[in-house]
Design an enzyme around this catalytic site. Structure first.
Site, short mmCIF file in Angstrom:
data_model
loop_
_atom_site.label_atom_id
_atom_site.label_comp_id
_atom_site.label_asym_id
_atom_site.label_seq_id
_atom_site.Cartn_x
_atom_site.Cartn_y
_atom_site.Cartn_z
N ASP A 33 0.87 -1.19 0.00
CA ASP A 33 0.00 0.00 0.00
C ASP A 33 0.90 1.23 0.00
O ASP A 33 1.83 1.32 0.80
CB ASP A 33 -0.91 -0.03 1.24
N HIS A 102 -10.44 -5.72 -2.45
CA HIS A 102 -9.08 -5.90 -1.92
C HIS A 102 -9.16 -6.03 -0.41
O HIS A 102 -10.10 -5.53 0.22
CB HIS A 102 -8.17 -4.74 -2.31
N HIS A 104 -6.84 -5.44 3.15
CA HIS A 104 -5.67 -4.83 3.77
C HIS A 104 -5.09 -5.80 4.80
O HIS A 104 -5.83 -6.34 5.63
CB HIS A 104 -6.07 -3.56 4.53
#
Ligand code: AMP
Length: 141
Positions: A33, A102, A104
């Site tokens: 990220d 997605h 994390h």
């Protein structure tokens, strides 16, 4: 809302935009990220398109979470973390900003709070060092 294939992660999947990849298989890619909420923050992204969890095909979820587990163990080992936070946002009200499903994966350390979501950009060279540590941990699995 329909899936829009011009989103950033679709472009990363098509190699139209760069990313610091740490893992990939037939079902997912995982990369750093760029605005990490903690050291070693990784995003795990299924290749099969959906806007988020709400419209995802169920067949996407098993391989996605198998990869999430793999990456979670790798980041814990790579950074000698005390724990790992796994987060997934659906629609703007929840904080979602990129509309391709997605997950994390964020290493956690006792007493260290998460930084803000979509906060500050990290230096590419820092992301590269962290990505290499995660790749090394994945190779040892
Ligand atoms: P979400 O709110 O779950 O949609 O989060 C999207 C995440 O993508 C945020 O944590 C951003 O920091 C991250 N992000 C945005 N653009 C990129 C990019 N080009 N490469 C890697 N991560 C990104």
């Amino acid at each position: 809302m329909a899936y829009d294939s011009t989103n950033i992660f679709a472009k990363i999947l098509r190699d139209e935009l760069p990313s610091q990849r740490v893992y990939e298989d037939d079902a997912v890619i995982a990369f750093m990220d760029v605005m990490p909420q903690g050291t070693g923050h990784v995003l795990v992204v299924p290749r099969t398109p959906s806007r988020n969890l709400l419209d995802a095909d169920q067949a996407t979820l098993g391989p996605l979470f198998a990869a999430v587990q793999k990456v979670a163990n790798a980041v814990k080992k790579a950074f000698n973390a005390d724990g790992v936070t796994v987060i997934q946002f659906n629609e703007p009200a929840s904080g979602q900003t990129v509309y391709h499903l997605h997950v994390h994966v964020i290493p956690r350390f006792d007493g260290v709070p998460l930084k803000p979501h979509s906060g500050q950009m990290e230096k590419p060279e820092v992301l590269a060092v962290n990505a290499e540590k995660i790749r090394a941990a994945l190779h040892q699995q």
